[in-house]
Design a protein around this motif. Structure first.
Motif, PDB file in Angstrom:
ATOM      1  N   ILE A 363      35.183  37.699  44.434  1.00  0.00           N
ATOM      2  CA  ILE A 363      35.699  36.818  43.386  1.00  0.00           C
ATOM      3  C   ILE A 363      34.624  36.427  42.371  1.00  0.00           C
ATOM      4  N   ALA A 364      33.497  35.943  42.880  1.00  0.00           N
ATOM      5  CA  ALA A 364      32.420  35.553  41.964  1.00  0.00           C
ATOM      6  C   ALA A 364      32.003  36.777  41.150  1.00  0.00           C
ATOM      7  N   ALA A 365      31.913  37.924  41.832  1.00  0.00           N
ATOM      8  CA  ALA A 365      31.498  39.153  41.148  1.00  0.00           C
ATOM      9  C   ALA A 365      32.464  39.489  40.008  1.00  0.00           C
ATOM     10  N   LYS A 366      33.741  39.345  40.285  1.00  0.00           N
ATOM     11  CA  LYS A 366      34.749  39.660  39.286  1.00  0.00           C
ATOM     12  C   LYS A 366      34.656  38.697  38.094  1.00  0.00           C
ATOM     13  N   PHE A 367      34.399  37.453  38.410  1.00  0.00           N
ATOM     14  CA  PHE A 367      34.233  36.425  37.376  1.00  0.00           C
ATOM     15  C   PHE A 367      33.045  36.785  36.470  1.00  0.00           C
ATOM     16  N   PHE A 368      31.908  37.067  37.080  1.00  0.00           N
ATOM     17  CA  PHE A 368      30.714  37.399  36.298  1.00  0.00           C
ATOM     18  C   PHE A 368      30.932  38.668  35.495  1.00  0.00           C
TER      19      PHE A 368
END
Ligand code: ASP
Ligand code: MG
Length: 584
Positions: A363-368
């Protein structure tokens, strides 16, 4: 008539005597005029025992058959409890998840609830029955409805979801502890039972709260404003009430959002203040943030990471209106301590939130990644259990908001812009959690280009590694690179090198550095966002005990410090006392 959903956990129904006691309790409540739907777990450790049986046959049993197997535990309890109720003259009927119509995703072993049909239960209630429902299970909606389970501890989730679908007046979770404590009572003997805690706080206290209540249950309660209480099966004490602001209705189709992110927020008019190369010793962070709070500055995000060479970088954000005064206070401090000061206005904070972020590394990766693909550089990153925030240039704020909302498929009512931090009278700190299962790793000399944080997080995510606290510091190394520090689960550390190997080949200067053994201490309170100086107090408590802080990461309602493992219990006690949580 009041409609109650009462859930009894495994220990509470651990043997026949206890099942009889639970039946009596339900009977009393029924006789005082309530309609009751009961949700139960499997008896005692029976889910573990069933899992054990399968593992004696196969190392890798098929997920469908595992659900078929472990869902039987709850089926035993519902029948026994219904019999126990009937035996004392209470009309009762048991129902499996399939019989109710608890429709889930088809993911075996961790299905989320999509919809709960209520006709059958309502019919039985109208006919004067106590309805006893098997927790933890449902069926998929495909052509052949398959039995699914919700993930370990999932009966809490069943109960709160049922309360939502039935629009119950109250959902009571009966368990073998009196409720939620201000910290771990096994580590701090004067921990106090909390009378109430908000769902948001409970989610941030994950390592403290998850043992008491499944985080997915908390998230459902939060999203639908379910009245929820956790209390002991053994006595009549009131327990802990979980509060939530009633949210705009999200629609009960897709009840448990299968989307991991359920909100996005943009805060504009922020300024970033960086102090770099300041001494790495106990008391520095406390001095700094006490000075700021004395000056009336409300600090938002705080990020600190320590680097070799024994100096610290501390970066924080404030509202842009307070930039000038903050600058002058920091200049004085830098004169005394040494180090450098940088300030920058016209920044914005963009955050995503949702209980599904926990334990889902992608999730964080997708956000970034979605930000970097829109050409937006991440100035700062800060994470908490249920939230990931980035600081970006203000002029790109709206663009960032738009592209991230699209990527996570968020609706208008899940988007917030410039919320007001009005004081709600809530305490600045409600509870303190200690998470001992983390290690600290830094990736040093990362090329300073947009997207590099996204690439790193994605590599970790692809290897199934969940990053916990992510701190990207301001410092540029002598090799002209950035430093990002993480904490991650101890058990994931062995995979981290492999995860980064391809990147290290691409970026020859980049290296991974392990920190020494650490624990994570988090102070959480809904009043934190609107009160000044909370973080400073936490740092002071640690400084008084001569405990050095290795990393700091905050969100609105949480301040997290990473400290040495050896200092963990002491730190927990000191912070708990400093905020006077030991007094009831
Ligand atoms: N019986 C399931 C478990 O042990 C579900 C629950 O108890 O909440 O995980
Ligand atoms: Mg449980």
């Amino acid at each position: 008539m009041t409609l109650l959903v009462q859930k009894f956990g495994g220990t509470s129904v651990g043997n026949v005597e206890r099942i009889k006691a639970v039946a009596k309790r339900i009977a009393l409540c029924r006789q005082s005029g309530n309609d009751i739907v009961v949700v139960v777990s499997a008896m005692g450790d029976s889910t573990d025992e069933l899992t054990q049986l399968a593992s004696e046959i196969s190392n890798n049993p098929c997920a469908r058959e595992m659900d078929m197997l472990i869902s039987t535990g709850e089926q035993v309890t519902i029948a026994l409890l219904a019999i126990a109720l009937q035996e004392i003259g209470i009309p009762a009927k048991s129902l499996t998840g399939a019989q109710v119509g608890i429709i889930t995703e088809s993911k075996h072993g961790k299905a989320r609830i999509l919809e709960i049909k209520t006709e059958k239960i309502k019919e039985l209630i109208a006919a004067g029955q106590v309805v006893v429902v098997a927790g933890f299970q449902g069926t998929s909606s495909g052509k052949t409805a398959e039995i699914t389970t919700l993930g370990r501890g999932g009966s809490d989730t069943s109960a709160v979801a049922l309360a939502t679908a039935l629009n119950a007046d109250l959902c009571e979770i009966y368990t073998d502890v009196p409720g939620v404590f201000t910290t771990d009572p096994r580590k701090v003997s004067d921990a106090q039972l909390m009378k109430k805690v908000s769902c948001d706080e409970m989610l941030e206290l994950a390592s403290l709260g998850a043992a008491v209540l499944h985080p997915r249950a908390v998230e459902i309660a939060r999203n639908y404003g379910v009245n929820l209480v956790v209390r002991s099966s053994w006595d009549n004490h009131a327990g802990t009430i979980l509060t939530s602001e009633v949210k705009k209705s999200l629609g009960k189709k897709g009840l448990e959002l299968s989307r991991p992110v359920n909100g996005i927020e943009l805060v504009e008019n922020q300024a970033v203040i960086g102090l770099s190369h300041i001494p790495d010793q106990p008391g520095i962070a406390a001095d700094l943030f006490e000075t700021l709070s004395a000056g009336g500055i409300n600090v938002d995000l705080i990020i600190q990471s320590t680097h070799h060479g024994a100096s610290n970088d501390i970066t924080f954000t404030i509202s842009e209106e307070q930039l000038e005064i903050t600058k002058s206070l920091c200049e004085k401090l830098i004169k005394k301590l040494g180090g450098e000061l940088t300030t920058q206005g016209q920044m914005a904070k963009l955050s995503i939130r949702g209980a599904g972020i926990m334990g889902r590394p992608g999730i964080a990766a997708k956000f970034f990644e979605s930000l970097s693909m829109s050409g937006i550089n991440l100035r700062l990153i800060a994470t908490s259990e249920v939230k990931v925030s980035c600081v970006i240039n203000s002029e790109l704020g709206t663009k960032g908001l738009r592209c991230v909302s699209e990527i996570f498929d968020l609706k208008e009512n899940q988007i917030t812009k410039n919320p007001k931090n009005e004081s709600t009278g809530e305490p600045e700190v409600r509870g303190i959690a200690l998470d001992p299962n983390q290690v600290q790793v830094s990736v040093i000399n990362i090329p300073d280009i947009p997207g590099s944080a996204a690439i790193i997080c994605k590599s970790f995510a692809n290897s199934g590694i969940s990053l916990d606290t992510i701190v990207q510091s301001e410092r540029i190394t002598d090799k002209n690179g950035k430093i990002i520090s993480f904490t991650l689960e101890k058990s994931d550390r062995i995979n981290a090198d492999d995860a980064l190997t391809p990147l290290l080949k691409m970026w020859p200067n980049t290296v991974i550095e392990d920190g020494s053994s650490i624990v994570k201490i988090s102070a959480v309170g809904a009043g934190m966002a609107s009160s000044i100086g909370t973080a400073g107090k936490m740092f002071r408590a640690l400084a008084n005990a001569n405990i050095n802080i290795k990393m700091i990461a905050t969100s609105e309602i949480r301040t997290t410090c990473i400290v040495s493992e050896k200092d963990g219990t002491k730190a927990l006690q000191e912070v708990h006392n400093f905020f006077e949580l030991n007094k009831s």
